[in-house]
Structures are given as structure tokens and as C-alpha cells.
Design a protein around this motif. Structure first.
Motif, PDB file in Angstrom:
ATOM      1  N   TYR A   1     120.730  67.616  73.812  1.00 13.44           N
ATOM      2  CA  TYR A   1     119.892  68.036  72.730  1.00 13.44           C
ATOM      3  C   TYR A   1     119.181  69.226  73.138  1.00 13.44           C
ATOM      4  O   TYR A   1     118.903  69.286  74.280  1.00 13.44           O
ATOM      5  N   GLU A   2     118.509  69.953  71.942  1.00 10.37           N
ATOM      6  CA  GLU A   2     118.156  71.294  72.421  1.00 10.37           C
ATOM      7  C   GLU A   2     116.440  71.008  71.976  1.00 10.37           C
ATOM      8  O   GLU A   2     116.415  70.578  70.705  1.00 10.37           O
ATOM      9  N   TYR A   3     115.804  71.142  72.634  1.00  9.09           N
ATOM     10  CA  TYR A   3     114.106  71.132  72.206  1.00  9.09           C
ATOM     11  C   TYR A   3     113.522  72.380  72.360  1.00  9.09           C
ATOM     12  O   TYR A   3     113.930  73.358  72.956  1.00  9.09           O
ATOM     13  N   ARG A   4     112.514  72.415  71.516  1.00 12.42           N
ATOM     14  CA  ARG A   4     111.737  73.619  71.540  1.00 12.42           C
ATOM     15  C   ARG A   4     110.286  73.092  71.645  1.00 12.42           C
ATOM     16  O   ARG A   4     109.555  72.316  71.174  1.00 12.42           O
TER      17      ARG A   4
ATOM     18  N   GLU B   1     112.516  77.091  74.810  1.00  5.25           N
ATOM     19  CA  GLU B   1     113.442  76.228  74.264  1.00  5.25           C
ATOM     20  C   GLU B   1     114.300  75.913  75.449  1.00  5.25           C
ATOM     21  O   GLU B   1     114.769  76.773  76.086  1.00  5.25           O
TER      22      GLU B   1
ATOM     23  N   GLU C   1     117.513  72.686  76.904  1.00  2.14           N
ATOM     24  CA  GLU C   1     118.276  71.737  76.643  1.00  2.14           C
ATOM     25  C   GLU C   1     118.256  70.454  77.677  1.00  2.14           C
ATOM     26  O   GLU C   1     117.913  70.871  78.653  1.00  2.14           O
TER      27      GLU C   1
ATOM     28  N   GLN D   1     120.487  63.511  77.495  1.00  2.00           N
ATOM     29  CA  GLN D   1     119.766  62.336  77.423  1.00  2.00           C
ATOM     30  C   GLN D   1     120.510  61.091  76.414  1.00  2.00           C
ATOM     31  O   GLN D   1     121.211  61.562  75.486  1.00  2.00           O
TER      32      GLN D   1
ATOM     33  N   GLU E   1     111.107  61.455  74.384  1.00  2.00           N
ATOM     34  CA  GLU E   1     111.045  63.098  74.388  1.00  2.00           C
ATOM     35  C   GLU E   1     110.894  63.680  75.753  1.00  2.00           C
ATOM     36  O   GLU E   1     109.881  63.027  76.214  1.00  2.00           O
TER      37      GLU E   1
ATOM     38  N   GLU F   1     109.613  69.717  70.099  1.00  2.00           N
ATOM     39  CA  GLU F   1     110.298  69.270  68.834  1.00  2.00           C
ATOM     40  C   GLU F   1     112.040  69.225  69.184  1.00  2.00           C
ATOM     41  O   GLU F   1     112.354  70.274  69.583  1.00  2.00           O
ATOM     42  N   LYS F   2     112.523  68.381  68.511  1.00  3.39           N
ATOM     43  CA  LYS F   2     114.160  68.476  68.810  1.00  3.39           C
ATOM     44  C   LYS F   2     114.784  69.278  67.673  1.00  3.39           C
ATOM     45  O   LYS F   2     114.420  69.190  66.384  1.00  3.39           O
ATOM     46  N   ASN F   3     115.655  70.110  68.232  1.00  5.38           N
ATOM     47  CA  ASN F   3     116.484  70.892  67.321  1.00  5.38           C
ATOM     48  C   ASN F   3     117.582  70.413  67.352  1.00  5.38           C
ATOM     49  O   ASN F   3     118.448  70.271  68.244  1.00  5.38           O
ATOM     50  N   LEU F   4     118.085  69.616  65.979  1.00  5.46           N
ATOM     51  CA  LEU F   4     119.316  69.255  65.679  1.00  5.46           C
ATOM     52  C   LEU F   4     120.650  70.312  65.379  1.00  5.46           C
ATOM     53  O   LEU F   4     121.524  69.878  65.007  1.00  5.46           O
TER      54      LEU F   4
END
Ligand SMILES: [Zn+2]
Length: 59
Positions: free
Chosen positions: A4-7, A14, A16, A19, A25, A37-40
Motif C-alpha cells: 500500500y502507498e500512503y501519504r 509518501e 509504501e 501490510q 494504518e 491517507e492511503k493512496n489506492l
């Protein structure tokens, strides 16, 4: 396991994270902030980033 990529909303970093779907989170590795926040769209952007033409080589 999916990546998952988060910011981070706090510092804009940013990152990764690998998980499971039911994991909480993660914290930002840069500022340790938990307001992330998760970047989908990660798989979408990676596949679309290739600039090679789609036609096959003639030779
Ligand atoms: Zn941060």
C-alpha cells in the motif's frame, strides 16, 4: 501480501507499506505522524508510467 502507498498529511511524505488488509494504518517513517491517507492508485500509476509505444517492432 499487497503493498500500500500512503501519504502523510503532516509532512507530505509518501511511503509504501506491506501490510495485511486488517492491519492498522502505519506511522509516517519520516515524522512519525499517524495522520496518513492511503493512496489506492499505486498499481494504476505504475502501469501507466511506461512511455514505450504499444506497436510491436517491425524489424
Ligand atoms: Zn510525515
Amino acid at each position: 501480501m499487497p503493498i500500500y502507498e500512503y501519504r502523510c498529511k503532516r509532512c507530505g511524505n509518501e511511503f509504501e507499506v506491506i501490510q495485511k488488509a486488517d492491519d492498522k494504518e502505519p506511522l509516517c517513517p519520516k515524522c512519525a505522524g499517524k495522520d496518513v491517507e492511503k493512496n489506492l492508485s499505486i498499481t494504476h500509476t505504475r502501469q501507466g508510467s511506461c512511455g514505450a509505444p504499444r506497436k510491436s517492432p517491425i524489424s
